[in-house]
Design an enzyme around this catalytic site. Sequence first.
Site, PDB file in Angstrom:
ATOM      1  CB  SER A 180      82.381  78.766 -61.972  1.00  0.00           C
ATOM      2  OG  SER A 180      82.369  80.149 -62.079  1.00  0.00           O
ATOM      3  CE  LYS A 195      85.592  81.528 -59.485  1.00  0.00           C
ATOM      4  NZ  LYS A 195      85.057  80.214 -59.933  1.00  0.00           N
TER       5      LYS A 195
END
Lengths: 188, 188, 188, 188, 188, 188
Positions: A95, A138
Amino acid sequence: SRDSWEKDVPPGVVTGLAWTASGGDILFVESSLSKGKGNLTLTGNLGDVMKESAVLALEYIKSHAEELNIDPVIAEQNNIHVHVPEGAIPKDGPSAGVTMVTSMASIFTGRPVKPRVAMTGEITLRGKVLPVGGIKEKILAAKRAGILEIILSKDNQKDVNEIKNIYVEGLTFHYVENIMNVLELALK
Amino acid sequence: SRDSWEKDVPPGVVTGLAWTASGGDILFVESSLSKGKGNLTLTGNLGDVMKESAVLALEYIKSHAEELNIDPVIAEQNNIHVHVPEGAIPKDGPSAGVTMVTSMASIFTGRPVKPRVAMTGEITLRGKVLPVGGIKEKILAAKRAGILEIILSKDNQKDVNEIKNIYVEGLTFHYVENIMNVLELALK
Amino acid sequence: SRDSWEKDVPPGVVTGLAWTASGGDILFVESSLSKGKGNLTLTGNLGDVMKESAVLALEYIKSHAEELNIDPVIAEQNNIHVHVPEGAIPKDGPSAGVTMVTSMASIFTGRPVKPRVAMTGEITLRGKVLPVGGIKEKILAAKRAGILEIILSKDNQKDVNEIKNIYVEGLTFHYVENIMNVLELALK
Amino acid sequence: SRDSWEKDVPPGVVTGLAWTASGGDILFVESSLSKGKGNLTLTGNLGDVMKESAVLALEYIKSHAEELNIDPVIAEQNNIHVHVPEGAIPKDGPSAGVTMVTSMASIFTGRPVKPRVAMTGEITLRGKVLPVGGIKEKILAAKRAGILEIILSKDNQKDVNEIKNIYVEGLTFHYVENIMNVLELALK
Amino acid sequence: SRDSWEKDVPPGVVTGLAWTASGGDILFVESSLSKGKGNLTLTGNLGDVMKESAVLALEYIKSHAEELNIDPVIAEQNNIHVHVPEGAIPKDGPSAGVTMVTSMASIFTGRPVKPRVAMTGEITLRGKVLPVGGIKEKILAAKRAGILEIILSKDNQKDVNEIKNIYVEGLTFHYVENIMNVLELALK
Amino acid sequence: SRDSWEKDVPPGVVTGLAWTASGGDILFVESSLSKGKGNLTLTGNLGDVMKESAVLALEYIKSHAEELNIDPVIAEQNNIHVHVPEGAIPKDGPSAGVTMVTSMASIFTGRPVKPRVAMTGEITLRGKVLPVGGIKEKILAAKRAGILEIILSKDNQKDVNEIKNIYVEGLTFHYVENIMNVLELALK
Ligand SMILES: [Ca+2]
Ligand SMILES: [Ca+2]
Ligand SMILES: [Ca+2]
Ligand SMILES: [Ca+2]
Ligand SMILES: [Ca+2]
Ligand SMILES: [Ca+2]
Ligand SMILES: [Ca+2]
Ligand SMILES: [Ca+2]
Ligand SMILES: [Ca+2]
Ligand SMILES: [Ca+2]
Ligand SMILES: [Ca+2]
Ligand SMILES: [Ca+2]
């Protein structure tokens, strides 16, 4: 420890979003150049998949150097080093792909990244930005760190839509399909 | 065994602070140059994270050679070797980052380190000095070894403030944010 | 099997003292040169720490070539090979450091080692000789093998002082702080 | 399976004595040259210690090329390949040292080995031939295979002396101290 | 997640069929070129057998460059990078062989792949296309993803014939024996 | 799956005999050349001993290039790639030695292998062909696959003699001692 956004960062420094055992966090990807022959060095306790992201990012940069206005002499006559603090924490997964390619494009072009922007997303060799996991954690971490704009894969929009409004207000989301969109949004 | 500060050390020798299974200790980082092509060799039973600190330190030095007044010919036409005695003891972790970058800057510039100065802190590629653990044990060891000045990350100031005054009196603390501050404080 | 001191050994052969599972023993370190580009090859079933001792010894030699009167052309146009017999026995630890640096200095300068001299001690990159363990067992083995002079770190003097006189009479001890002292004592 | 001595073997082929799980056996060491830059390639399912024997043998050859009348151009402009049949059987230990150095000296000089000669012994970098184990089993195997002369370390003479006469009659033993003795005895 | 066919993909992007723990899926193989010396870099969390498929594919391309109308200068003066998204998923096995060779031929010739075409099959060095497993699951996945034409080894025809008609209607199957057939069918 | 002999195979393709967990089978060894510097690449899920067979085969070829009428320029200015289908099956052992050396000699000379010929045998560096195991199973597989001639080590003749006549009728056996015999028998 929890990190915050930083102002006036030099070219090569980009804020990513990470999903760790202890929840979400922001993380920095740093790149630097030194005289050499185009080699890539990686540090920061990175696992194999994350190392592959960096290789992939550099290949993307190299095969799109002209579109990115990168001086071919700079790319050929320098080594690039990519570091992800903090060394005691093992990091892995795909990611950080967008963060790595942005860091490399930033150091090669000399264009710093806009303040208070963070990003997360896997990349592919032809420049697609793929969705990643841990979006809610996140985003909470990004907000807590003072981030105002977040760049994500278009395929992560559904994950953002599922988060309660209170957690995302004040944040601007950019949903992208291609690395070139990321670079247009992130680089000054 | 316990080590003490040493006087009149040559360029390349720097005193770090370590946190080991048996408590705090000082440790030396030594660098030397030999004719070559800019390669880095590491010895001293170092773990992967500590080896990455050395790679990171050298990349920092190389990409800031001009600011550091390092003759580019010296950096290109020499190999650098970094050793951390003692070979029987495995060592790891990122906290020798500042010690390594200071050792390398010292050997490349020929400027020795000031006496009775010790340091501990993780470094990043853009020169940030990050906080590290074991501060109390390290400070006790530094004092025992005759150290007078200690260089730390600004983010470790809170850890020093928690130590009883009796253990820190006679010591001067320098809290830094950037590697450049470390080098200004440590190099003669 | 137990080894004895040997006379008229050629340059590059040095007697060390080892501490093994079956007690103390003397061991030989052998170096040879062959046309090449300055590479180091190691044999003798050596563990990682002992291999690092050899790397360290060679770096010390290279960065002190002038003081040691080593012809730089010889060092650059030869490979050096270091062997520690016997191949069936795994060997490790830092205590052969002084033996390795003496073996290398001997082969590079062509000066053989004096007869009936043995040594043990860890080295550092700046030339310090550090104390090592197993002193009593090593001294008994040296005596049994016909050694007359033993070179040790100054910090091992206390260990020798603890040995009963009967075991050390007839032996001369040289306590050193720096590799240069070792070479002055050992090389013809 | 059991092997026998072979006549008219080309340069590079030498008969060694091995001590395996199923008793003693003879084994062949084969060397060949091909155009290259002096590299060594090894095959035959060799363990680390046996690979080190080959490295050691080649270093000995290289540093004694002149004494051995080896054309330096041949050594520099060829790769050397050493093979120990049979590939399905793992082999290890230092006792093929003399066989390897003889095989290499044979291929570099073009001098074949005398018929019905076999050997066993560890080598050191300065050319000493050290004693090895399994002497009785090896000698029985050599006799069974039609060998007439056996080259051994002087320190293995005591092991031969302990074998009943009936097993050694008809065999000639050569006890050597140095590799040069081996080569004088073995090469035509 | 499930992927769909994509239109207007650039040269180097080819759709393969994969058989995973969670059933069949399509997967993309992406290749790119960058200035270099003909090296191959691989990313995408590939196992050893899949990496060998890529090596094999490149060797096939190199030894058939003329038949494939590949400019030898392009092949010699570029590195090729092959990536298989998605980095978090380990991938292995030989069945992406045809997809890899098609991806490489596409990037080297600049000819993109026809839309809605997918393929699966092991390759050999002389260009044979060998049958692979999981045909039924792969075909279901291809159909779901909007694929219209599927390229397979002639030896997989029997596997297709065993699938109920309802699952294959609307799909065109191409059964091939040689890589050259694959490239003729797949490249525009 | 079971393989059959193939007609009109190009140079570099040779039929070997393998002994697997599920009985005997034929296997193909394929070699190809591509512009390069004489490097060897291996694929096909090969174990260490089988890889060593390929290294050995190439060393044999290189040191006998003249006898084999191989143009030295071809050997020096090409890389050679050897593949053993099928990638999903791990393969090991020394018995493909003769098949590998025949495949390499075939591709270097451009001479294809005669049809319906298969072979099995270990090789040594000086060209001996050693006996291998699984002879009965291999012969049954060869017959089933339509092979008419089989090349074996002379030391495997006793194994063939023990097989019932019904299983070997129609097959011609060639018992060889040296690789050169294999090449004379197999290459057109
Ligand atoms: Ca953090
Ligand atoms: Ca932090
Ligand atoms: Ca200590
Ligand atoms: Ca100490
Ligand atoms: Ca001994
Ligand atoms: Ca001995
Ligand atoms: Ca045998
Ligand atoms: Ca045999
Ligand atoms: Ca998918
Ligand atoms: Ca997907
Ligand atoms: Ca098969
Ligand atoms: Ca098959």
